[in-house]
Design a protein around this motif. Sequence first.
Motif, short mmCIF file in Angstrom:
data_model
loop_
_atom_site.label_atom_id
_atom_site.label_comp_id
_atom_site.label_asym_id
_atom_site.label_seq_id
_atom_site.Cartn_x
_atom_site.Cartn_y
_atom_site.Cartn_z
N GLY A 1 6.68 -8.27 -2.34
CA GLY A 1 6.07 -9.53 -1.91
C GLY A 1 5.21 -10.18 -2.96
N ASP A 2 4.79 -9.43 -3.97
CA ASP A 2 3.93 -9.99 -5.02
C ASP A 2 4.72 -10.47 -6.24
OD1 ASP A 2 1.77 -9.48 -3.42
OD2 ASP A 2 1.23 -7.60 -4.43
N GLU B 1 19.22 -4.56 0.66
CA GLU B 1 18.94 -5.94 1.06
C GLU B 1 17.81 -5.98 2.07
OE1 GLU B 1 21.27 -9.98 2.50
OE2 GLU B 1 22.34 -8.08 2.38
N ALA B 2 17.81 -5.05 3.03
CA ALA B 2 16.73 -4.99 4.02
C ALA B 2 15.43 -4.56 3.37
CB ALA B 2 17.12 -4.04 5.15
N TRP B 3 15.50 -3.64 2.41
CA TRP B 3 14.29 -3.18 1.74
C TRP B 3 13.64 -4.30 0.93
CZ3 TRP B 3 17.50 1.55 -0.21
CH2 TRP B 3 17.72 2.42 0.87
N PHE B 4 14.46 -5.18 0.36
CA PHE B 4 13.91 -6.31 -0.39
C PHE B 4 13.18 -7.29 0.53
CE2 PHE B 4 16.17 -5.01 -4.16
CZ PHE B 4 15.49 -5.63 -5.21
N LEU C 1 6.91 -2.93 0.15
CA LEU C 1 7.62 -1.91 -0.63
C LEU C 1 7.56 -2.26 -2.10
CD1 LEU C 1 10.89 -1.11 1.39
CD2 LEU C 1 8.84 0.29 1.15
N THR C 2 7.35 -1.26 -2.95
CA THR C 2 7.30 -1.50 -4.38
C THR C 2 8.71 -1.44 -4.98
OG1 THR C 2 7.02 0.83 -4.95
CG2 THR C 2 5.01 -0.46 -4.52
N VAL C 3 8.83 -1.99 -6.18
CA VAL C 3 10.09 -1.92 -6.90
C VAL C 3 10.52 -0.47 -7.07
CG1 VAL C 3 11.20 -2.37 -9.13
CG2 VAL C 3 9.72 -4.11 -8.09
#
Length: 295
Positions: A263-264, A212-215, A220-222
């Motif tokens: 973010g993209d 959840e924090a990484w999202f 950060l990429t998928v």
Amino acid sequence: MKCCETIEELRSTLQVWRCSHPDGSIGFVPTMGFLHEGHASLIRRSAEENQLTVVSIFVNPLQFGPNEDFERYPRDPERDTRLAEEAGADILFMPSVKEMYPKPVVTKVMISGLTDKLCGASRPGHFDGVGTVVSKLFNLVQPDAAYFGQKDAQQVAVIERMVEDLNIPVTIVACPIVREADGLAMSSRNVYLTPEERAQAVVLSHSLQRAEAWFDEPDLTVGEIRRRIAEHISSSSPLAEIDYTDILSYPDLENPSQDVPIGDLPGSSRYIAALAVKFGATRLIDNRIYTVKGR
């Protein structure tokens, strides 16, 4: 609570009820039994939202592969009957395999696209079995709403699409995952775990919580988030054998590019981080759905 073991008895019971409650709504909770609090939460919600709640208990052989645990899948019909009634079920349908499949099955619901990844990739034919039995049960009960746990998120997505594609007049209600106090998702298969395996199995929910924090980190990429989830499981649990970890759009279950920063991705879109991990002979699944904020 009325218990029915045959299709004829179920249909006649429902017909009598419909005649006396022409405007009443029917909620349906299909299960494979060995009920726990997760199932009970579905039954309670159905009872709150409908005038009649039907629960089915049927371990469906069509959704088990040749090397899976159909024969040893946990069963306790007496306990299930008590728990279903306590949770608010009005009718309990517990057919035998012979009752549901009196002849060799030559007509099946074949589901593609949504089923070639996650559990469908490692369990070929599983969701065809799920779709077939659920469509049979929908035809028998003819509910207004059917309740499914989000723990089997791919199953929920598959059934929602099946209902849409085949114009089945039922509303699918996806209900939140119910967890043990330490975070482990409730599952009938948890009973298979040894004490050591049970202690380590909480790594599934812990890794999804970390994600959840990484999202929330837009750069950060998928692929990096997926790698971190797998790394956390492997480093935290020596007994864990990863079947898959994946991140897909939800409910379409499409693969985003692994190199795309979080973010993209389109803002306000939903993505599921899903995983399946074995502890000994026991295969557990878990997932969490995240809404991407965008930059």
